[in-house]
Design an enzyme around this catalytic site. Structure first.
Site, mmCIF file in Angstrom:
data_model
loop_
_atom_site.group_PDB
_atom_site.id
_atom_site.type_symbol
_atom_site.label_atom_id
_atom_site.label_comp_id
_atom_site.label_asym_id
_atom_site.label_seq_id
_atom_site.Cartn_x
_atom_site.Cartn_y
_atom_site.Cartn_z
ATOM 1 C CD GLU A 36 -2.742 1.047 2.558
ATOM 2 O OE1 GLU A 36 -2.622 0.127 3.374
ATOM 3 O OE2 GLU A 36 -3.502 2.017 2.705
ATOM 4 N NE ARG A 262 4.565 -8.038 10.211
ATOM 5 C CZ ARG A 262 3.909 -7.277 9.351
ATOM 6 N NH1 ARG A 262 2.887 -7.745 8.678
ATOM 7 N NH2 ARG A 262 4.276 -6.024 9.145
ATOM 8 C CE LYS A 272 4.068 0.201 3.597
ATOM 9 N NZ LYS A 272 2.655 -0.198 3.573
HETATM 10 P P1 ATP Z 1 3.047 -1.862 7.390
HETATM 11 O O1 ATP Z 1 2.374 -2.219 8.665
HETATM 12 O O2 ATP Z 1 4.475 -1.531 7.532
HETATM 13 O O3 ATP Z 1 2.260 -0.902 6.567
HETATM 14 P P2 ATP Z 1 1.958 -3.828 5.760
HETATM 15 O O4 ATP Z 1 2.012 -5.304 5.899
HETATM 16 O O5 ATP Z 1 0.660 -3.152 5.993
HETATM 17 O O6 ATP Z 1 3.094 -3.238 6.614
HETATM 18 P P3 ATP Z 1 1.977 -3.510 2.965
HETATM 19 O O7 ATP Z 1 2.349 -2.317 2.212
HETATM 20 O O8 ATP Z 1 0.570 -3.915 2.977
HETATM 21 O O9 ATP Z 1 2.523 -3.332 4.394
HETATM 22 O O10 ATP Z 1 2.890 -4.745 2.585
HETATM 23 C C1 ATP Z 1 3.187 -5.205 1.305
HETATM 24 C C2 ATP Z 1 3.642 -6.613 1.426
HETATM 25 O O11 ATP Z 1 4.775 -6.713 2.289
HETATM 26 C C3 ATP Z 1 2.571 -7.484 2.031
HETATM 27 O O12 ATP Z 1 2.454 -8.647 1.264
HETATM 28 C C4 ATP Z 1 3.057 -7.777 3.422
HETATM 29 O O13 ATP Z 1 2.620 -9.013 3.843
HETATM 30 C C5 ATP Z 1 4.575 -7.700 3.248
HETATM 31 N N1 ATP Z 1 5.218 -7.335 4.511
HETATM 32 C C6 ATP Z 1 5.010 -6.233 5.257
HETATM 33 N N2 ATP Z 1 5.732 -6.255 6.389
HETATM 34 C C7 ATP Z 1 6.445 -7.411 6.357
HETATM 35 C C8 ATP Z 1 7.392 -8.021 7.240
HETATM 36 N N3 ATP Z 1 7.746 -7.444 8.396
HETATM 37 N N4 ATP Z 1 7.919 -9.212 6.885
HETATM 38 C C9 ATP Z 1 7.571 -9.796 5.721
HETATM 39 N N5 ATP Z 1 6.696 -9.273 4.849
HETATM 40 C C10 ATP Z 1 6.132 -8.094 5.146
HETATM 41 MG MG MG Z 2 -0.643 -1.915 5.847
#
Ligand code: ATP
Ligand code: MG
Length: 551
Positions: A36, A262, A272
Site C-alpha cells: 500500500e 513476517r 510504516k
Molecule cells: P506496514 O504495517 O508496515 O504498513 P503492511 O504489511 O501493511 O506493513 P503492505 O504495504 O501492505 O505493508 O505490505 C506489502 C507486502 O509486504 C505485504 O504482502 C506484506 O505481507 C509484506 N510485509 C510487510 N511487512 C512485512 C514483514 N515485516 N515481513 C515480511 N513481509 C512483510
Molecule cells: Mg498496511
C-alpha cells in the site's frame, strides 16, 4: 542444514512444485508484491520482495509490482516513486506495474454478482454497531436487522452508494456468510465502504472503495497470479479469500494464498505507520535517515542490495514468527563489503605524535595495500613524516591490563611504516595530552628485513602535514527500550564527530565506500556530501555481535 530444515525453508516452493506437477496453473508461476503506498518500504518488506520476485525468477515466471491503492486518504505519489526505486535498487524488475484502482470496475461488478447470488447486503448500521454485533471468540455474532433485504433492494442501494447519495459511514456492503462462524472474519465481513475522497488515479469517479478482503483476491485473480504469498496474520482471512473467488466465480483457476512469517528484527520498527510518526515528529532526517530501517535509510547508510538479498536468503521462509538479531544483517553487510572496498587510514579523537629522531623536512611515501585480502586491488601511497596523528583509542597514558597499543615506554608498529616507542607525554595546561614524543627505528621499515624483536601492537596513523579533517557520523540503535521495556526513540542514536584522514578521502563522491582501517565501513552520505567535502556515515563497525552458526 538437515533435509528437514531445508524442506521447511522451502515449504512454499514445495507447494509450487506440487502445483507444477498437477498442472493446475499450466506450469506457470506468477507472484506479486502488493504494497500500500502509504509510506516507505522497510526491511520487513525486503523479505517479501526477495521471496516474491525470487520465487518468480526461480520458476521462470514473473512478479508484478502492484500498488494496493484502495485507501486514498493515506496514499501519495512520493511513496509510489520511493517504492519503485527500492524494488529496483534491490535488483528486481517487475513483470507488470499494476494498480488495484485499475480494477475498481471489476470489483464493483463482483460485488453486484455477490448481491445477485444473495451473498451480500447493504447494512445501515454504524461502524460501532457492526463491531459489537460481530461477537467475540467465545460468543457468536448477532445478525444485522438489514440482513434480510431483498436482492433488488440491495442492488439499488449499492448503486446509490456508488452514485454518492449517502454520506461516509452511513452504509456499507457486507458479505452474507455466517454470524456464528468460529472464524470472526467470516461473520459478514464488510466488503465496501463509502468514502468521499478524490483518488490519485480514478479522481472523483468513485466514492465507494473496496475493503482488502474483497479487493485482494480479485486483484490477484485479474492479474493471473498463481501463488499469493502473504504474511501470517492473513491466515485467518484465507477462508474469506477463497470464498470471494469461489462465489464471484469469474475465474476458473483462482490463485492460492500461502502465508509465511513476517520478518521482525529485535529493537527495530517494522511498521510504516510507526516509522511515519518518527518522520512526522521530526525525530529523524526524513524516511531515508541512515538510522531508519527503511530500505531508503539503509541504502543511504551504505548497506548493499547483495547484502540484503543474502540476509533474506539466510533467514529463510518459515511458517512461525520469530525475531531476528539485527547483527545478522550487519554480518551480511560486512561479508559483502570486505571483498569490495578499499581501506583508508582515518583516526578519530586524534593524538599528535612527534617522531623526534625523524628529520624535520623529510617526507617519505609508503606503499599500503588497499585491501589486505585482495592484492589485486592494488596499493596506494601514504605519506609519513615527523609529525603524525594516531587514534585516541590507540594511546593510554596509564595502560589498563593487556593493553598492547601505545603507552609511555612501549613500542608498537605503525602499520605499513616503522616501530615507534613513546618516550614522553607532553600535556596542555588543563592536563590533557598535547603530544607524544616518540622515536622510530629506521631498521624496522615494513617490507624490509625482519626486525630482531617483536611488538604486540600494530596501530595506524595519518601524516599531520597532509591529513584532512572529515565529518563522520556514527550511529547507535534508533530505538531503545525505556524502563517499561517499551521501544522509544534513542536520543543518542546519532553521534557526529570528525576524523583526520589521508587526503585522497576528500575526493570521495557521494555513495563511495571505504573501510576506515580498524574502525569500520563508511560511505559518503548522498545528501550531505559536496564535491571535495564528503560527509561519512558509518555503515557498520568491524566487530560482529553475531556469529554464523557452525556448519
Ligand atoms: P506496514 O504495517 O508496515 O504498513 P503492511 O504489511 O501493511 O506493513 P503492505 O504495504 O501492505 O505493508 O505490505 C506489502 C507486502 O509486504 C505485504 O504482502 C506484506 O505481507 C509484506 N510485509 C510487510 N511487512 C512485512 C514483514 N515485516 N515481513 C515480511 N513481509 C512483510
Ligand atoms: Mg498496511
Amino acid at each position: 542444514m538437515s533435509e528437514n530444515e531445508k524442506e521447511n525453508k522451502n515449504f512454499i516452493w514445495n507447494i509450487i512444485d506440487e502445483d507444477n506437477q498437477s498442472g493446475v496453473y499450466g506450469g506457470k508461476v506468477i507472484t506479486r508484491f502488493p504494497p500500500e503506498p502509504n509510506g516507505y518500504l522497510h526491511i520487513g518488506h525486503a523479505k517479501s520482495i526477495c521471496l516474491n520476485f525470487g520465487t518468480a525468477e526461480k520458476y521462470g515466471g514473473g512478479c508484478n509490482l502492484r500498488f494496493d491503492d484502495t485507501n486514498p486518504a493515506k496514499e501519495n505519489a512520493e511513496y509510489v516513486r520511493a517504492i519503485e526505486e527500492d524494488v529496483k535498487w534491490l535488483g528486481f524488475s517487475w513483470k507488470s506495474l499494476c494498480w488495484a484502482s485499475d480494477y475498481f470496475d471489476t470489483m464493483y461488478e463482483a460485488a453486484q454478482e455477490l448481491i445477485r447470488k444473495g451473498l451480500a447486503y447493504v447494512d445501515d448500521q454504524s461502524a460501532d454497531e457492526i463491531r459489537s454485533g460481530r461477537g467475540t471468540l467465545t460468543k457468536p455474532g448477532t445478525e444485522s436487522p438489514f440482513r434480510g433485504r431483498s436482492v433488488e433492494e440491495n442492488l439499488r442501494l449499492f448503486e446509490e452508494m456508488k452514485d454518492g447519495k449517502y454520506e461516509d459511514g452511513s452504509k456499507v456492503l457486507r458479505a452474507k456468510i455466517d454470524m456464528a462462524s468460529p472464524n470472526i472474519n467470516m461473520r459478514d465481513p464488510v466488503l465496501y465502504r463509502i468514502s468521499h475522497q478524490t483518488h490519485h488515479n480514478t479522481g472523483d469517479k468513485w466514492c465507494i472503495y473496496p475493503m482488502y478482503d474483497l479487493a485482494h483476491p480479485i486483484e490477484d485473480a485479474i492479474e493471473g497470479v498463481t501463488h499469493s504469498l502473504c504474511t501470517l496474520e492473513f491466515e485467518d482471512h484465507r477462508p474469506l479469500y477463497n470464498w470471494v473467488l469461489e462465489n464471484v466465480g469469474f475465474w476458473p483457476n483462482p490463485p492460492k494464498q500461502i502465508e509465511f512469517a513476517r520478518l521482525e528484527l529485535a529493537n527495530t520498527i517494522t511498521s510504516k505507520r510507526k516509522l511515519k510518526k518518527l518522520v512526522d515528529d521530526g525525530l529523524v532526517d526524513g524516511w531515508d535517515d541512515p538510522r531508519m530501517p527503511t530500505i531508503a535509510g539503509i541504502r543511504r547508510r551504505g548497506f548493499t542490495p547483495a547484502a540484503i538479498r543474502n540476509f533474506c536468503e539466510m533467514i529463510g521462509v518459515a511458517k512461525a514468527n520469530s525475531t531476528v538479531d539485527p547483527g545478522m544483517l550487519e554480518h551480511c553487510v560486512r561479508e559483502d563489503l570486505q571483498d569490495h572496498v578499499e581501506s583508508r587510514n582515518v583516526v578519530e579523537n586524534p593524538v599528535k605524535v612527534i617522531i623526534t629522531n625523524y628529520p624535520e623536512d623529510q617526507t617519505e611515501l609508503l606503499e599500503l595495500e588497499n585491501n589486505r585480502n585482495h592484492p589485486e586491488m592494488g596499493t596506494r601511497k601514504v605519506s609519513f613524516s615527523r609529525e603524525l596523528y594516531i587514534d585516541g583509542a590507540d594511546f593510554m597514558e596509564v595502560p589498563v591490563k593487556k593493553y598492547f597499543r601505545l603507552f609511555p615506554g612501549n613500542e608498537v608498529r605503525l602499520k605499513g611504516a616503522y616501530f615507534i616507542t613513546c618516550n614522553e607525554v607532553m600535556h596542555n595546561e588543563d592536563g590533557s595530552v598535547k603530544e607524544l614524543l616518540c622515536t622510530y627505528d629506521p631498521a624496522t621499515k615494513s617490507g624490509g628485513p625482519e626486525p630482531n624483536r617483536k611488538v604486540k601492537g600494530t596501530i595506524h596513523f595519518v601524516d599531520a602535514k597532509t591529513a584532512v579533517k572529515i565529518p563522520i557520523r556514527n550511529f547507535e540503535n534508533l530505538m531503545t527500550a525505556d524502563e517499561n521495556g517499551e521501544m522509544v526513540f534513542n536520543p543518542d542514536s546519532l553521534q557526529e564527530t570528525f576524523g583526520y584522514a589521508e587526503p585522497s578521502v576528500l575526493s570521495a563522491e557521494a555513495g563511495d565506500r571505504f573501510q576506515f582501517f580498524r574502525h569500520g565501513y563508511y560511505m559518503a552520505d548522498s545528501k550531505l556530501s559536496k564535491p571535495g567535502a564528503p560527509v561519512f556515515n558509518r555503515i557498520v563497525g568491524l566487530k560482529s555481535s553475531w556469529k554464523p552458526p557452525k556448519k
